[in-house]
Design a protein around this motif. Structure first.
Motif, PDB file in Angstrom:
ATOM      1  N   CYS A 172       0.725  -1.252   0.006  1.00  0.00           N
ATOM      2  CA  CYS A 172       0.031   0.223  -0.045  1.00  0.00           C
ATOM      3  C   CYS A 172       0.997   1.203   0.076  1.00  0.00           C
ATOM      4  O   CYS A 172       0.636   2.160  -0.706  1.00  0.00           O
ATOM      5  CB  CYS A 172      -1.088  -0.104   1.171  1.00  0.00           C
TER       6      CYS A 172
ATOM      7  N   VAL B 281      -6.447   2.917  -1.536  1.00  0.00           N
ATOM      8  CA  VAL B 281      -6.017   1.660  -1.819  1.00  0.00           C
ATOM      9  C   VAL B 281      -6.812   0.693  -0.960  1.00  0.00           C
ATOM     10  O   VAL B 281      -7.401   0.875  -0.311  1.00  0.00           O
ATOM     11  CB  VAL B 281      -4.508   1.450  -1.334  1.00  0.00           C
TER      12      VAL B 281
ATOM     13  N   ALA C  24      -6.850  -3.186   0.083  1.00  0.00           N
ATOM     14  CA  ALA C  24      -5.860  -4.158   0.424  1.00  0.00           C
ATOM     15  C   ALA C  24      -6.775  -5.620   0.966  1.00  0.00           C
ATOM     16  O   ALA C  24      -7.321  -5.597   1.744  1.00  0.00           O
ATOM     17  CB  ALA C  24      -5.203  -3.831   1.911  1.00  0.00           C
TER      18      ALA C  24
ATOM     19  N   ILE D  20      -1.228  -1.577   8.387  1.00  0.00           N
ATOM     20  CA  ILE D  20      -2.214  -1.093   7.432  1.00  0.00           C
ATOM     21  C   ILE D  20      -2.973   0.242   7.911  1.00  0.00           C
ATOM     22  O   ILE D  20      -2.932   1.122   7.281  1.00  0.00           O
ATOM     23  CB  ILE D  20      -3.460  -2.076   6.925  1.00  0.00           C
TER      24      ILE D  20
ATOM     25  N   ILE E 191      -7.053   3.227   3.621  1.00  0.00           N
ATOM     26  CA  ILE E 191      -6.918   1.873   2.676  1.00  0.00           C
ATOM     27  C   ILE E 191      -8.005   1.097   3.362  1.00  0.00           C
ATOM     28  O   ILE E 191      -8.123   1.071   4.595  1.00  0.00           O
ATOM     29  CB  ILE E 191      -5.404   1.203   3.363  1.00  0.00           C
TER      30      ILE E 191
END
Lengths: 154, 154, 154, 154, 154
Positions: D47, D59, D61, D82, D93
Motif C-alpha cells: 500500500c 488503496v 488491501a 495497514i 486503505i
C-alpha cells in the motif's frame, strides 16, 4: 572509541548491569555508560537517552519481567518499545530479559540472570567488533543462559 | 544492479541464509549482502541497517521462533518491527519464519526451513524482476514450504 | 527549574494525582503542572501536551485500569502509547497504574493507589535529581505499592 | 482523475483483486493500479508503494488470513501495519480480509471473498465520490459479505 | 472558534454521531464537521483527515465493535491507531466505543450507545472549554454510559 550503553532496572532481582559490564570489560575495549531506571517499561526511553544524550553506538537493555500475567504484558510492551527505538536510531539494542518464572528459585534465577547477561555481552562484542563470527554461527542454534541446542540436520 | 540483503540469526537451527543466497544466485543476477544477528528480535534493526548502510533494495529476514509461548510473543514483536521498518523505508522485507513446532523433528524442521527459504527467495526474484508473475498467481493459494493449496472455486 | 507534569483521570477511584503532587512537594523543589483527562486511553496525548505545550521535563501518568478483560486491553493500549510518546520526546513518563482487581476492596484499593503514586513520585525525584541512587538500587528487587522483594542470590 | 490502488496476495484462494477491479469499473471512472504480493504481511508496504510510487488516492488491501492461530497473529500484524500506513499517508486503505474459517467450504469461501471484495469496492466509490451517502448510512448496521444487520432501536 | 470533528461508522447499529452532535450543540458553541466511514478500523485515518484537512481541534471517534473474537481484535487495532494519531497530532481524540455484547439486546444497546456518546460529548466540552472541571473530578470514579462508581476511600 566504541561507546556501549547499559540500561537496567531497580525492579530486577540481580544486578545484570554489573555482570554485563564485567563481561564487556574482559572482552573488548569500549567506553561504557550505565543508566538505571525503575522498571522494564522505562527501558525504551532509557535506551533513547543513551543514544541521543550519551551518543552510544549500541545499548544493552537488561530486565527481569515478573511472573504474573500483567508482567508478561509489560515485557511485551517494553520489547515493542525497544524494537521501535532501534528503528528510530538505526542502532542495536540487545534486550536481555530473564522472566522470573524461568527459574525454580532465587539461586537459579540469579545464576541465569548472570549467565544470560554475560553471554549477550559477548553478542554485543561480536556485533561491534567481529560480525563475521556471528555469520559463522548462523543457524547453529545458539542460546544465551542455557546450553546451545545446536543445528537441526536434514 | 539490484542489491538484496539477507538478515538471519544464530538462534535458528538451520542456515536459512545460506539456502536463500544459493537460491537467489541460481535465479537472478543481484548483489547480495548478509548480516547475521543473535535472534529474531534483532532482525528489524538488522533490516534497517541493510537498507540505510548497505543500500539494499529488498531484504529477506529469516528466523526460527522457538516453541514456547514467550517465543511466540517474540515472533509477534519481531514481525511488527519488520512491518514498521518496511513502512519507514517503502521497501519490501520478505519475512521467512519457520516456527520450531511446525515440524515433528529436527530433520523435518531443517527440510522445511530449507524449502521455505528457497521458495521465498523466488518470491524476492519475482518482486524485483517479474512482478507480473505474482499478479498471475493472485488468489491461487500459493504456500511456501508446504504444497500449494490452490484456488477455491464458487 | 525542573517542571513535572501530572496526568491523571476522572475514571480512577482515588486521587492519585494529588498524592503524587504531595509527595513531590515534600521531596523536591520543582514546578508542577496537572492535567486531568477522562480515562487511561487519553493519557498518552495528555503527556504529549504536557511536554509540548507546558514544556515539562518529565511526566507522571496515573491511572486505574478496571477489572474487566476490555479494561486490560485498554491498559495495554495506553501503555504502548505512553512508551511511544516517551520515544518521540526522549523524556521519561513514569506510568503509575493500579489495576482495580489488585486489591480485595475499596479501602485496600485506595491505600495501594496512594502508596504506589507516592513511591513512584520518589522515582521521579531520583530520575531528575539523584540518578546515582537508582544505580545503587539496580537489581535489588524494588517494588512500588508492595514491600520490596529484594535481590536473589546465587 | 482518481487513482485507486489494488493490493492483493498469491496466498489467497480467490482472486479478490479481480472482483474488486470489476466492481470498481462498473461503478466509477477511475484509474486502477494493481500490485500483487505473496502474503498479507506484505500488504502494508505494498500500500505504501502504491501511494508513494504510483500516487494512488486510496488503496484496497485484499487478503485471506488462514485458519491457524499463527495466521490470526499475521492478520493482526498486517492490520496494524495497514492502519499505521494510513496515518503516515493521511489516505484511506480499505482492508478486505476474509478469514479462511469464516466459510464452511471452498465454494462458500470463494463466494464470500467475491461478495466482500465487491461490497467494499462500493465503499471505496462512496468514500471518493459520494461521502454524503456514507453519512446517511451512519449507525445502520451495514455489513460486507453478509446481510446487513440493521439499526438497533431504543 | 473551536472546531470539533465527529468520525463514525456505517457498521454501528445506532447513530452515535447524531447523538454526540446533538449533545455538543446543547452544551457549547463550536463548529462541527462529520465524517462517516465504513468500520472502526477506518476511524484512525478518518480522525487524521479531520485534523489535517478540516483543521479540527478535537475529534470524537464513535464506533460499535461486534461481539466475535475478530471484532475484539479490530477494536484493539482501531484503538492503537487512534492513540497513535493523537500522538502524531498532539490533539485529543475521544474514543467512544460500545461493544455489541455490552448490552443484553438491541434496545439496551441503542440506549447505551446514545448515553455513552452524550456523556463523552460532555467530556469533549470540558476538555476544550472547562479543563478545571475535569481536575475537580479526578479520581472520583466517573463512568460514561453506566452509573458512576464513585471514589474508593481508605
Amino acid at each position: 572509541m566504541v561507546k556501549i550503553g547499559i540500561a537496567d532496572t531497580t525492579f530486577a532481582r540481580f544486578d545484570m548491569g554489573k555482570a554485563a559490564i564485567d563481561e564487556l570489560k574482559r572482552n573488548c575495549s569500549a567506553q561504557i555508560v550505565r543508566y538505571t531506571v525503575p522498571g522494564i517499561k522505562d527501558l525504551p526511553v532509557a535506551c533513547k537517552k543513551l543514544f541521543d544524550e550519551q551518543h552510544c553506538d549500541i545499548v544493552m537493555a537488561l530486565g527481569m519481567p515478573g511472573s504474573k500475567p500483567v508482567d508478561k504484558t509489560c515485557a511485551h510492551e517494553a520489547s515493542l518499545g525497544i524494537i521501535y527505538c532501534q528503528l528510530m536510531e538505526g542502532k542495536h539494542i540487545i534486550e536481555v530479559f530473564v522472566h522470573e518464572d524461568e527459574a525454580a528459585g532465587p539461586a537459579e534465577l540469579a545464576a541465569l540472570m548472570d549467565k544470560r547477561a554475560r553471554e549477550h555481552a559477548l553478542n554485543v562484542v561480536k556485533l561491534m567488533f567481529k560480525p563475521k563470527l556471528l555469520e559463522k554461527e548462523a543457524g547453529t542454534g545458539q542460546r544465551q543462559g542455557y546450553e546451545d541446542v545446536g543445528p537441526a540436520r536434514i
